[in-house]
Design a protein around this motif. Sequence first.
Motif, PDB file in Angstrom:
ATOM      1  N   PHE A  78      14.749  -5.448  -9.019  1.00 58.45           N
ATOM      2  CA  PHE A  78      14.464  -5.185  -7.604  1.00 58.45           C
ATOM      3  C   PHE A  78      13.264  -6.026  -7.177  1.00 58.45           C
ATOM      4  N   PRO A  79      13.211  -6.422  -5.895  1.00 60.19           N
ATOM      5  CA  PRO A  79      12.022  -7.132  -5.419  1.00 60.19           C
ATOM      6  C   PRO A  79      10.842  -6.169  -5.350  1.00 60.19           C
ATOM      7  N   GLU A  80       9.662  -6.663  -5.693  1.00 57.49           N
ATOM      8  CA  GLU A  80       8.474  -5.826  -5.593  1.00 57.49           C
ATOM      9  C   GLU A  80       8.217  -5.452  -4.136  1.00 57.49           C
ATOM     10  N   ILE A  81       8.475  -6.401  -3.249  1.00 62.58           N
ATOM     11  CA  ILE A  81       8.395  -6.173  -1.800  1.00 62.58           C
ATOM     12  C   ILE A  81       9.736  -6.610  -1.227  1.00 62.58           C
ATOM     13  N   ASP A  82      10.360  -5.753  -0.408  1.00 58.85           N
ATOM     14  CA  ASP A  82      11.675  -6.145   0.111  1.00 58.85           C
ATOM     15  C   ASP A  82      11.619  -6.773   1.501  1.00 58.85           C
ATOM     16  N   ARG A  83      10.497  -6.590   2.211  1.00 63.32           N
ATOM     17  CA  ARG A  83      10.328  -7.250   3.514  1.00 63.32           C
ATOM     18  C   ARG A  83       8.868  -7.191   3.936  1.00 63.32           C
ATOM     19  N   ILE A  84       8.500  -8.117   4.792  1.00 66.22           N
ATOM     20  CA  ILE A  84       7.158  -8.134   5.371  1.00 66.22           C
ATOM     21  C   ILE A  84       7.306  -8.326   6.875  1.00 66.22           C
ATOM     22  N   ALA A  85       6.292  -7.881   7.609  1.00 73.71           N
ATOM     23  CA  ALA A  85       6.340  -8.022   9.064  1.00 73.71           C
ATOM     24  C   ALA A  85       4.936  -7.885   9.637  1.00 73.71           C
ATOM     25  N   TYR A  86       4.735  -8.532  10.781  1.00 74.42           N
ATOM     26  CA  TYR A  86       3.511  -8.334  11.549  1.00 74.42           C
ATOM     27  C   TYR A  86       3.729  -7.153  12.484  1.00 74.42           C
ATOM     28  N   PHE A  87       2.709  -6.307  12.588  1.00 76.49           N
ATOM     29  CA  PHE A  87       2.761  -5.139  13.478  1.00 76.49           C
ATOM     30  C   PHE A  87       1.490  -5.094  14.317  1.00 76.49           C
ATOM     31  N   THR A  88       1.630  -4.644  15.557  1.00 76.72           N
ATOM     32  CA  THR A  88       0.443  -4.365  16.362  1.00 76.72           C
ATOM     33  C   THR A  88      -0.312  -3.229  15.680  1.00 76.72           C
ATOM     34  N   LEU A  89      -1.585  -3.090  15.977  1.00 83.33           N
ATOM     35  CA  LEU A  89      -2.388  -2.075  15.299  1.00 83.33           C
ATOM     36  C   LEU A  89      -1.864  -0.652  15.474  1.00 83.33           C
ATOM     37  N   PRO A  90      -1.447  -0.238  16.682  1.00 88.34           N
ATOM     38  CA  PRO A  90      -0.940   1.136  16.797  1.00 88.34           C
ATOM     39  C   PRO A  90       0.286   1.385  15.903  1.00 88.34           C
ATOM     40  N   VAL A  91       1.176   0.419  15.805  1.00 88.88           N
ATOM     41  CA  VAL A  91       2.363   0.575  14.960  1.00 88.88           C
ATOM     42  C   VAL A  91       1.978   0.502  13.481  1.00 88.88           C
ATOM     43  N   ALA A  92       1.097  -0.432  13.150  1.00 86.40           N
ATOM     44  CA  ALA A  92       0.657  -0.586  11.757  1.00 86.40           C
ATOM     45  C   ALA A  92       0.003   0.690  11.242  1.00 86.40           C
ATOM     46  N   LYS A  93      -0.735   1.368  12.081  1.00 87.51           N
ATOM     47  CA  LYS A  93      -1.400   2.605  11.664  1.00 87.51           C
ATOM     48  C   LYS A  93      -0.395   3.703  11.305  1.00 87.51           C
ATOM     49  N   LEU A  94       0.791   3.644  11.858  1.00 88.60           N
ATOM     50  CA  LEU A  94       1.852   4.594  11.514  1.00 88.60           C
ATOM     51  C   LEU A  94       2.614   4.160  10.260  1.00 88.60           C
ATOM     52  N   LYS A  95       2.722   2.868  10.065  1.00 88.14           N
ATOM     53  CA  LYS A  95       3.509   2.324   8.954  1.00 88.14           C
ATOM     54  C   LYS A  95       2.759   2.337   7.621  1.00 88.14           C
ATOM     55  N   ILE A  96       1.449   2.086   7.652  1.00 84.78           N
ATOM     56  CA  ILE A  96       0.692   1.865   6.416  1.00 84.78           C
ATOM     57  C   ILE A  96       0.505   3.159   5.620  1.00 84.78           C
ATOM     58  N   ILE A  97       0.469   3.015   4.300  1.00 77.91           N
ATOM     59  CA  ILE A  97       0.214   4.151   3.419  1.00 77.91           C
ATOM     60  C   ILE A  97      -1.173   4.718   3.753  1.00 77.91           C
ATOM     61  N   ALA A  98      -1.326   6.019   3.733  1.00 77.67           N
ATOM     62  CA  ALA A  98      -2.515   6.697   4.262  1.00 77.67           C
ATOM     63  C   ALA A  98      -3.832   6.180   3.687  1.00 77.67           C
ATOM     64  N   TYR A  99      -3.903   5.960   2.382  1.00 78.69           N
ATOM     65  CA  TYR A  99      -5.199   5.580   1.813  1.00 78.69           C
ATOM     66  C   TYR A  99      -5.640   4.187   2.259  1.00 78.69           C
ATOM     67  N   GLN A 100      -4.721   3.346   2.766  1.00 76.67           N
ATOM     68  CA  GLN A 100      -5.083   2.005   3.234  1.00 76.67           C
ATOM     69  C   GLN A 100      -5.382   1.960   4.737  1.00 76.67           C
ATOM     70  N   LEU A 101      -5.174   3.041   5.440  1.00 74.83           N
ATOM     71  CA  LEU A 101      -5.454   3.082   6.880  1.00 74.83           C
ATOM     72  C   LEU A 101      -6.891   2.656   7.210  1.00 74.83           C
ATOM     73  N   PRO A 102      -7.901   3.037   6.410  1.00 73.74           N
ATOM     74  CA  PRO A 102      -9.256   2.576   6.726  1.00 73.74           C
ATOM     75  C   PRO A 102      -9.406   1.051   6.763  1.00 73.74           C
ATOM     76  N   LEU A 103      -8.553   0.325   6.069  1.00 67.60           N
ATOM     77  CA  LEU A 103      -8.618  -1.142   6.105  1.00 67.60           C
ATOM     78  C   LEU A 103      -8.302  -1.653   7.506  1.00 67.60           C
ATOM     79  N   ILE A 104      -7.274  -1.100   8.116  1.00 62.24           N
ATOM     80  CA  ILE A 104      -6.897  -1.495   9.482  1.00 62.24           C
ATOM     81  C   ILE A 104      -7.990  -1.082  10.460  1.00 62.24           C
ATOM     82  N   CYS A 105      -8.510   0.125  10.296  1.00 60.07           N
ATOM     83  CA  CYS A 105      -9.573   0.603  11.198  1.00 60.07           C
ATOM     84  C   CYS A 105     -10.817  -0.271  11.100  1.00 60.07           C
ATOM     85  N   GLU A 106     -11.171  -0.688   9.892  1.00 62.11           N
ATOM     86  CA  GLU A 106     -12.332  -1.568   9.701  1.00 62.11           C
ATOM     87  C   GLU A 106     -12.109  -2.925  10.343  1.00 62.11           C
TER      88      GLU A 106
END
Length: 153
Positions: free
Chosen positions: A120-148
């Motif tokens: 299986f691919p380690e990552i099956d797809r990548i995409a650019y997201f606006t910040l509001p959408v990215a905050k919903l998509k990202i795994i919870a523990y990495q959310l502070p990275l987007i906020c920073e």
Amino acid sequence: MPRPREISAGILAFRREKELEVLLAHPGGPFWSRKDAGVWTIPKGLVEAGDDIAATARREFTEETSLFAEGAMLELPPVRQKSGKLVHAFALEADFDLGQFASNTFELEWPPRSGRRQSFPEIDRIAYFTLPVAKLKIIAYQLPLICELEKRM
């Protein structure tokens, strides 16, 4: 003797379109195929003892996406997974051609207890997201990275 905590390093790529967008990766494999919100991540990987964290972040980004992370990087405060693993992340401004995306693979017995191994691919797809959408998509523990990143832009 306690086991040393693992460390990962990765890159939060971003671009400036009409608004700020970040590049996220969806994990590959059968466990993640039907999940979307709260599972996307930054491309990252393990830092081996003695390795430079920034160099590891660039290497892992390329291994997981086939894209080359060149240019100045901005170090973000590290985040910690539930397992205790510390994740160091760097922000990098880049508008990648996502058509060049390809990921490395891993093997897994699938279906479970079948005796069959599948790749299986380690990552099956990548995409650019606006910040509001990215905050919903990202795994919870990495959310502070987007906020920073948002605070610094």
